[in-house]
Every structure is written in C-alpha cells, then in structure tokens.
Design a protein around this motif. Structure first.
Motif, PDB file in Angstrom:
ATOM      1  N   GLU A 214       4.128   9.916  -8.375  1.00  0.00           N
ATOM      2  CA  GLU A 214       4.331   8.672  -9.116  1.00  0.00           C
ATOM      3  C   GLU A 214       5.750   8.153  -8.920  1.00  0.00           C
ATOM      4  OE1 GLU A 214       2.125   6.812 -11.639  1.00  0.00           O
ATOM      5  OE2 GLU A 214       1.002   7.599  -9.929  1.00  0.00           O
ATOM      6  N   LYS A 215       6.721   9.042  -9.019  1.00  0.00           N
ATOM      7  CA  LYS A 215       8.112   8.627  -8.838  1.00  0.00           C
ATOM      8  C   LYS A 215       8.351   8.154  -7.408  1.00  0.00           C
ATOM      9  CE  LYS A 215      10.128  11.551 -12.450  1.00  0.00           C
ATOM     10  NZ  LYS A 215      11.035  12.679 -12.755  1.00  0.00           N
ATOM     11  N   LEU A 216       7.725   8.852  -6.451  1.00  0.00           N
ATOM     12  CA  LEU A 216       7.869   8.444  -5.055  1.00  0.00           C
ATOM     13  C   LEU A 216       7.271   7.063  -4.821  1.00  0.00           C
ATOM     14  CD1 LEU A 216       8.770   9.261  -2.202  1.00  0.00           C
ATOM     15  CD2 LEU A 216       6.519  10.299  -1.868  1.00  0.00           C
ATOM     16  N   ARG A 217       6.098   6.807  -5.407  1.00  0.00           N
ATOM     17  CA  ARG A 217       5.469   5.494  -5.249  1.00  0.00           C
ATOM     18  C   ARG A 217       6.297   4.400  -5.924  1.00  0.00           C
ATOM     19  NH1 ARG A 217       0.397   8.253  -5.174  1.00  0.00           N
ATOM     20  NH2 ARG A 217       0.426   8.516  -7.433  1.00  0.00           N
ATOM     21  N   THR A 218       6.882   4.737  -7.075  1.00  0.00           N
ATOM     22  CA  THR A 218       7.722   3.748  -7.759  1.00  0.00           C
ATOM     23  C   THR A 218       8.920   3.380  -6.907  1.00  0.00           C
ATOM     24  OG1 THR A 218       7.058   4.573  -9.937  1.00  0.00           O
ATOM     25  CG2 THR A 218       9.109   3.312  -9.821  1.00  0.00           C
ATOM     26  N   GLN A 220       9.116   3.710  -3.700  1.00  0.00           N
ATOM     27  CA  GLN A 220       8.627   3.013  -2.511  1.00  0.00           C
ATOM     28  C   GLN A 220       8.388   1.543  -2.808  1.00  0.00           C
ATOM     29  OE1 GLN A 220       5.006   4.634  -0.891  1.00  0.00           O
ATOM     30  NE2 GLN A 220       5.064   3.354   0.918  1.00  0.00           N
ATOM     31  N   ARG A 221       7.774   1.246  -3.967  1.00  0.00           N
ATOM     32  CA  ARG A 221       7.551  -0.150  -4.341  1.00  0.00           C
ATOM     33  C   ARG A 221       8.877  -0.867  -4.553  1.00  0.00           C
ATOM     34  NH1 ARG A 221       3.256   2.190  -7.430  1.00  0.00           N
ATOM     35  NH2 ARG A 221       4.621   2.286  -9.257  1.00  0.00           N
ATOM     36  N   ARG A 222       9.834  -0.158  -5.168  1.00  0.00           N
ATOM     37  CA  ARG A 222      11.149  -0.760  -5.391  1.00  0.00           C
ATOM     38  C   ARG A 222      11.830  -1.055  -4.050  1.00  0.00           C
ATOM     39  NH1 ARG A 222      16.315   1.417  -5.896  1.00  0.00           N
ATOM     40  NH2 ARG A 222      17.752   0.203  -7.175  1.00  0.00           N
ATOM     41  N   SER A 223      11.733  -0.109  -3.115  1.00  0.00           N
ATOM     42  CA  SER A 223      12.328  -0.319  -1.790  1.00  0.00           C
ATOM     43  C   SER A 223      11.654  -1.475  -1.066  1.00  0.00           C
ATOM     44  CB  SER A 223      12.222   0.966  -0.963  1.00  0.00           C
ATOM     45  OG  SER A 223      12.920   2.032  -1.568  1.00  0.00           O
ATOM     46  N   GLU A 224      10.327  -1.567  -1.208  1.00  0.00           N
ATOM     47  CA  GLU A 224       9.611  -2.659  -0.549  1.00  0.00           C
ATOM     48  C   GLU A 224      10.025  -4.010  -1.129  1.00  0.00           C
ATOM     49  OE1 GLU A 224       5.569  -1.583  -1.145  1.00  0.00           O
ATOM     50  OE2 GLU A 224       5.503  -0.190   0.564  1.00  0.00           O
ATOM     51  N   ARG A 225      10.231  -4.068  -2.464  1.00  0.00           N
ATOM     52  CA  ARG A 225      10.684  -5.329  -3.063  1.00  0.00           C
ATOM     53  C   ARG A 225      12.075  -5.698  -2.564  1.00  0.00           C
ATOM     54  NH1 ARG A 225       8.234  -3.192  -7.848  1.00  0.00           N
ATOM     55  NH2 ARG A 225      10.269  -2.446  -8.572  1.00  0.00           N
ATOM     56  N   LEU A 226      12.965  -4.679  -2.514  1.00  0.00           N
ATOM     57  CA  LEU A 226      14.318  -4.947  -2.038  1.00  0.00           C
ATOM     58  C   LEU A 226      14.308  -5.383  -0.578  1.00  0.00           C
ATOM     59  CD1 LEU A 226      16.259  -1.964  -3.659  1.00  0.00           C
ATOM     60  CD2 LEU A 226      16.361  -4.368  -4.322  1.00  0.00           C
ATOM     61  N   LEU A 227      13.473  -4.713   0.233  1.00  0.00           N
ATOM     62  CA  LEU A 227      13.379  -5.077   1.644  1.00  0.00           C
ATOM     63  C   LEU A 227      12.821  -6.478   1.803  1.00  0.00           C
ATOM     64  CD1 LEU A 227      13.594  -4.311   4.624  1.00  0.00           C
ATOM     65  CD2 LEU A 227      11.300  -3.304   4.460  1.00  0.00           C
ATOM     66  N   SER A 228      11.813  -6.815   0.987  1.00  0.00           N
ATOM     67  CA  SER A 228      11.222  -8.153   1.067  1.00  0.00           C
ATOM     68  C   SER A 228      12.246  -9.222   0.724  1.00  0.00           C
ATOM     69  CB  SER A 228      10.025  -8.243   0.115  1.00  0.00           C
ATOM     70  OG  SER A 228       9.480  -9.536   0.126  1.00  0.00           O
ATOM     71  N   ARG A 229      13.037  -8.971  -0.338  1.00  0.00           N
ATOM     72  CA  ARG A 229      14.049  -9.954  -0.712  1.00  0.00           C
ATOM     73  C   ARG A 229      15.149 -10.041   0.347  1.00  0.00           C
ATOM     74  NH1 ARG A 229      13.306  -7.933  -6.043  1.00  0.00           N
ATOM     75  NH2 ARG A 229      15.183  -6.663  -5.949  1.00  0.00           N
ATOM     76  N   SER A 230      15.487  -8.867   0.917  1.00  0.00           N
ATOM     77  CA  SER A 230      16.512  -8.873   1.954  1.00  0.00           C
ATOM     78  C   SER A 230      16.052  -9.642   3.181  1.00  0.00           C
ATOM     79  CB  SER A 230      16.865  -7.434   2.340  1.00  0.00           C
ATOM     80  OG  SER A 230      17.768  -7.400   3.416  1.00  0.00           O
ATOM     81  N   GLU A 231      14.789  -9.424   3.570  1.00  0.00           N
ATOM     82  CA  GLU A 231      14.256 -10.137   4.729  1.00  0.00           C
ATOM     83  C   GLU A 231      14.160 -11.634   4.439  1.00  0.00           C
ATOM     84  OE1 GLU A 231      10.579  -8.165   5.411  1.00  0.00           O
ATOM     85  OE2 GLU A 231      11.471  -6.600   6.688  1.00  0.00           O
TER      86      GLU A 231
END
Length: 478
Positions: A214-218, A220-231
């Motif tokens: 669960e913590k890993l998925r959280t 991962q989702r946080r990283s994906e949001r940050l990556l999406s905003r960065s892109e």
C-alpha cells in the motif's frame, strides 16, 4: 484544488496500526481493503482446502470399520450423508455473488462441521474407540489453522469451540478414564497452541506485506503525479520557447542590422568615433545574444519534438571551409592554431545545412573556448571503419573528467572545473549537437583526458551520402 491541479501532493496519513490481539487494522477502510485483497488472493486455496478437507474426512471413514464398528452406520451417515455434501456444497456456493470478502468469515467456520461430527462420533461410540477419536479433532484443528488463510481470529475460535465441545463430551456425556482424558486434552491443547501461533505469524506477515505494498503504491501514485506535472510544465516551457522565435529574433536582428549600418558608417561619417566603437560593441553583443537565443529555441524545439530537418544535398567540405574561415580570426585572437583537414574522399550529404553548420560551430567553438594559448585544434573529415562520415574536432585543452562525460550532454549543465578563457557559455552546445545528430540518424561521442585534451566525434551514417561510391560529388583528400 486537487493534486492534479498543481497543488503539492498530500502526505499519506493513513493509519496502518493494528490491534495486537485481533490483528485487525484500526482504520476500517484499511481493514476493508486488506480483506478484499486477501480474499482475492486466498479464496482459491481456501476452496481447495475445503474440498480437500471433505475428501480427507471421507477417507477416514475406512477407519470407522475397525475403530467404531458398533456405530458404523451412524458414523457413515454423518460423514457421507451430512459433512461431505455440506462441505462440497459450500465450495460451490462460494462461487456465487453472495459470497465476498465481507462475509467470507463464514467459510472459516466450515471446519466446525467436521469437528462437531467427530465430537458426535466420540459421544456415541463405545470404548476403546471413543478414546481414539481425539486424533480426528487434532486433524480438524490443525487443518483449520494451517490451511485457512482468511482470518486468524475465526480459525482460532473454531479450534477452541471444537476442543471445548470434545472436552464436554468426554467428561459429561461419554466419560473416559482420567489418565486417557489428561493425555488426550494435553495433545489437543498443544495442537491448538502451535497451530494458532503459526496462523498468527502467517497472518501478521500477510498484513505486513499488504502495508508495504500500500505504501509503495501510494508513493508510486505520488511520483506519477509529480512526473505528470513536471512533464506538463516542461511541455509548456518548450511550447512557449518554440513559439517565441519571431518575437525574440526580430528585434535582435534589427539591433544587429542597424548597429552594423552605424559602425560601417554606411550613410556617412559619424560625428564621434566613440559612437562607431559603441555600435560595433552593440552589434557584437547582439550577435552573441542572438546565438544564445537560437540555441535555446533550437534545444527547446528539439525537446518538444518540433525541430524539423529541412534537408537538401550539401557539400560538407565547402560548408566546413566557410565555418573555419569564420573561426580563423577568433582562433588568432586566442593564440590557438586551428587546422582543417580532409582525410578521405568525402561525398555530398543529405542534411539540414543550418543544423550541419550548427554542429561544426558548436564543436569548434567549444574546442577553442577550452584550449589555452599556444594550443591546437584540429578539425577533420574522414570515414570510420563502418564507412560512415566522421566530423572530428580535437583540441589540446583542459579535458573532461570521466564522471562528467555524460553530464555535459544535459541542457544548461556546466562542468564545475571547466573555465572558459572568453565566456562562460550556456551549456547548450553539446546537448543541441546530440539532438541534431539524433535527427540525422547519427551520433556524437566524446573522448577526453584531463589536462591533455578532448576529441569530439560527430558521425553521419553512410545512408545519407548522395554518392555512396564517391563519384563526381566528392572531394579528394588533400
């Protein structure tokens, strides 16, 4: 504002703490998620265990012939008429939509059925058969705790209820000698203790793995949001710079053009010679700024996928001759010997003339910039072993550390100990060269030794040759 609207990603404050005894998460939502995932993962083996338990219980019917023959019919009626059909029926029922993770605890109580059946056989059997069937209780208890993976608490309750029922029967319904009673209850208590402990450890591991996932998925989702905003931010930046070409270049071209008219005194002499010098400085600064802006716009276009090749046949030797003539004066001012050589019969290329020149300009400019006075810069055109054309620029400059060879291809990166004798630069030259070479299907490679110099190899594939066999469109090596 939601996280996708640009707000900072929220910190995960989910409570993953558990009750130490029941092993349940304190947060009901977390417990529900665990129950659902655990059910999906374990329901297959649970069904198999129930069906296997029914089969084992049926096979033990063979022992009834020898251990409790006096109540054989009653025992078989319990085994084959009640317990086995119920167990197989529950397996079939578990495939329906009525059974899910929220009521799956009912499956954990399935072992009460064979357990109470054995207790019933013990109650109606004569000695010594009644004394021996505690072994069936041990099988039921061990089976319940070791193979049931839906809930440690439910399996433990099943075990305790079955043993309590057995103890009540052998004490009040069909009493047995005290020594046999003590022996049987000791074995049963030991079985319960061991199997419940193993089940507790097993479920604690399941829950710990669930928390980690669960913590890993959280994250991962946080990283994906940050990556999406960065892109998104990077795309916005690249799009902005890519469409600013006209707005930035037009006024600079006017500054450069008019300052050149003044410095050349095209429409008559200027009253003060100082103004001519100032106009020359303005033109030089404007040209330098335009060069930087061109690099920024080109690298941004490349990153945005908008840098397009405008291809045509070009003579690489003649193009480099013009570039070298442009650098002769600068090399002389720096006290650096600049040499251009053609080592092979060089054919014409299908390439973008402006970008081809940009590669030569950036590589030569870097070589001159980082080469000390009385140093040398050699620019060569030749073929490599594969027959591709190589533009090499070699210098006797300060060199590049091995750890920095990849960093220098990142935009705006400056190697810390690389000090220019003329200007600091923007750190866009080599990244732009790599983009241009990639668009041409080529590559750029760097070889360097600190304190000795650097060689840059820009390789154009032979598939771009106009005359691969070095026919009339080629230059003979001098």
């Amino acid at each position: 504002m939601t996280p996708d609207d640009g707000a900072p990603s929220p910190v995960d404050r989910t409570d993953y703490s558990m009750h130490r005894f029941t092993m349940r998460f304190r947060d009901p939502e977390v417990e529900d998620r665990f129950g659902e995932k655990n059910y999906e993962r374990q329901i297959g083996i649970t069904r198999l265990s129930v069906a296997g338990g029914a089969l084992v219980f049926a096979l033990f019917g063979i022992l009834d012939l020898y251990v409790i023959p006096e109540v054989l019919h009653e025992a078989w009626a319990l085994r084959f008429g009640l317990v086995c059909p119920v167990l197989f029926g529950l397996v079939a029922f578990s495939y329906t939509r009525f059974v899910n993770h929220r009521n799956s605890g009912l499956l954990s109580f399935v072992m009460l059925i064979p357990g109470f059946a054995v207790v019933t056989m013990t109650a109606i059997a004569d000695a010594p058969g009644a004394y021996l069937y505690y072994a069936g209780i041990i099988v039921a208890v061990g089976y319940s705790n070791c193979l049931w993976r839906l809930s440690y608490v439910y399996s433990s309750i099943v075990s305790v209820l079955v043993v309590i029922a057995y103890a009540w029967v052998v004490v009040f319904v069909n009493p047995m000698p005290s020594d046999i009673l003590a022996s049987n209850l000791t074995f049963l208590a030991s079985t319960i203790g061991i199997s419940v402990f193993l089940n507790y450890v097993q479920e604690s591991q399941f829950r710990a793995n669930f928390v980690d996932n669960e913590k890993l998925r959280t994250e991962q989702r946080r990283s994906e949001r940050l990556l999406s905003r960065s892109e998104a931010a990077n795309r916005a930046k690249n799009d902005f710079l890519a469409i600013m070409s006209h707005e930035l270049r037009t006024p600079l071209n006017a500054i450069i053009g008019f300052s050149e008219i003044i410095s050349n005194q095209m429409f008559g002499p200027v009253g003060q010679t100082k103004y001519v010098d100032y106009a020359t400085d303005i033109r030089s600064s404007g040209a330098h700024l335009l060069s930087i802006i061109n690099d920024i716009l080109d690298i941004s276009k490349a990153e945005a996928g908008k840098l397009q090749l405008e291809e045509e046949p070009i003579d690489p030797v003649e193009a480099l001759n013009r570039t070298m003539r442009m650098f002769r004066q600068r090399a002389s001012e720096l006290g650096v010997d600049l040499t251009f050589r053609v080592r092979d019969d060089i054919p014409w290329l299908i390439a973008d003339p402006r970008l081809f020149n940009q590669v030569a300009i950036n590589l030569t400019s870097n070589a001159l910039k980082f080469t000390p006075e009385d140093g040398n810069v050699w620019v060569e055109l030749s073929f490599d072993a594969a027959g591709d054309m190589v533009l090499s620029v070699k210098d006797t400059g300060i060199g590049i550390k091995a750890s920095d060879k990849e960093r220098i291809f990142e935009p705006f990166v400056q190697v810390e100990d690389a000090m220019s004798r003329t200007q600091q630069g923007t750190g866009l030259g080599l990244p732009l060269v790599r983009k241009i070479m990639s668009l041409h299907g080529g590559r750029i490679e760097i070889e360097s030794t600190v304190g000795e110099g650097t060689t840059a190899y820009a390789t154009f594939p032979k598939s771009r040759f106009v005359a691969p066999e070095a026919s009339e469109l080629s230059w003979k090596a001098s």
